[in-house]
Design an enzyme around this catalytic site. Structure first.
Site, PDB file in Angstrom:
ATOM      1  N   CYS A 191       4.923   7.066  27.718  1.00 48.34           N
ATOM      2  CA  CYS A 191       4.660   7.808  26.484  1.00 48.34           C
ATOM      3  C   CYS A 191       3.388   7.282  25.817  1.00 48.34           C
ATOM      4  O   CYS A 191       2.918   6.192  26.135  1.00 48.34           O
ATOM      5  CB  CYS A 191       5.849   7.691  25.533  1.00 48.34           C
ATOM      6  SG  CYS A 191       6.110   6.010  24.914  1.00 48.34           S
ATOM      7  N   CYS A 233       3.618   3.764  24.386  1.00 50.08           N
ATOM      8  CA  CYS A 233       3.685   2.744  25.436  1.00 50.08           C
ATOM      9  C   CYS A 233       2.281   2.419  25.935  1.00 50.08           C
ATOM     10  O   CYS A 233       1.926   1.255  26.135  1.00 50.08           O
ATOM     11  CB  CYS A 233       4.560   3.211  26.593  1.00 50.08           C
ATOM     12  SG  CYS A 233       6.256   3.587  26.108  1.00 50.08           S
TER      13      CYS A 233
END
Length: 79
Positions: free
Chosen positions: A10, A13
């Site tokens: 994501c 992240c």
């Protein structure tokens, strides 16, 4: 120092991984940084919300992005 960024890919992240790499370079910390994207491996650390940060096999952060100063503090405290 072994650092693992836990996350399935994501945007947060990816931001955490970049922030970690930038911070260790800025602080001149010698570390191996790796990205763990396998959900089963992430769950093995007991993390239910990504991104997660593991330093020397100890979970030090999960579920949020730290500020730049907080991240540097975490990195220096866990050397």
């Amino acid at each position: 120092m072994e650092i693992k960024v836990l996350g399935t890919g994501c945007p947060k992240c990816k931001q955490l991984e970049k922030a970690v790499r930038d911070s260790i370079e800025e602080l001149a910390i010698e570390a191996n940084v790796s990205k763990v994207e396998d959900i089963m491996k992430i769950m093995a650390y007991g993390i239910m919300h990504t991104p997660g940060l593991v330093i020397n096999e100890k979970v030090v952060l999960s579920g949020r992005l730290p500020s730049s100063n907080e991240l540097k503090q975490i990195l220096t405290q866990n050397r």
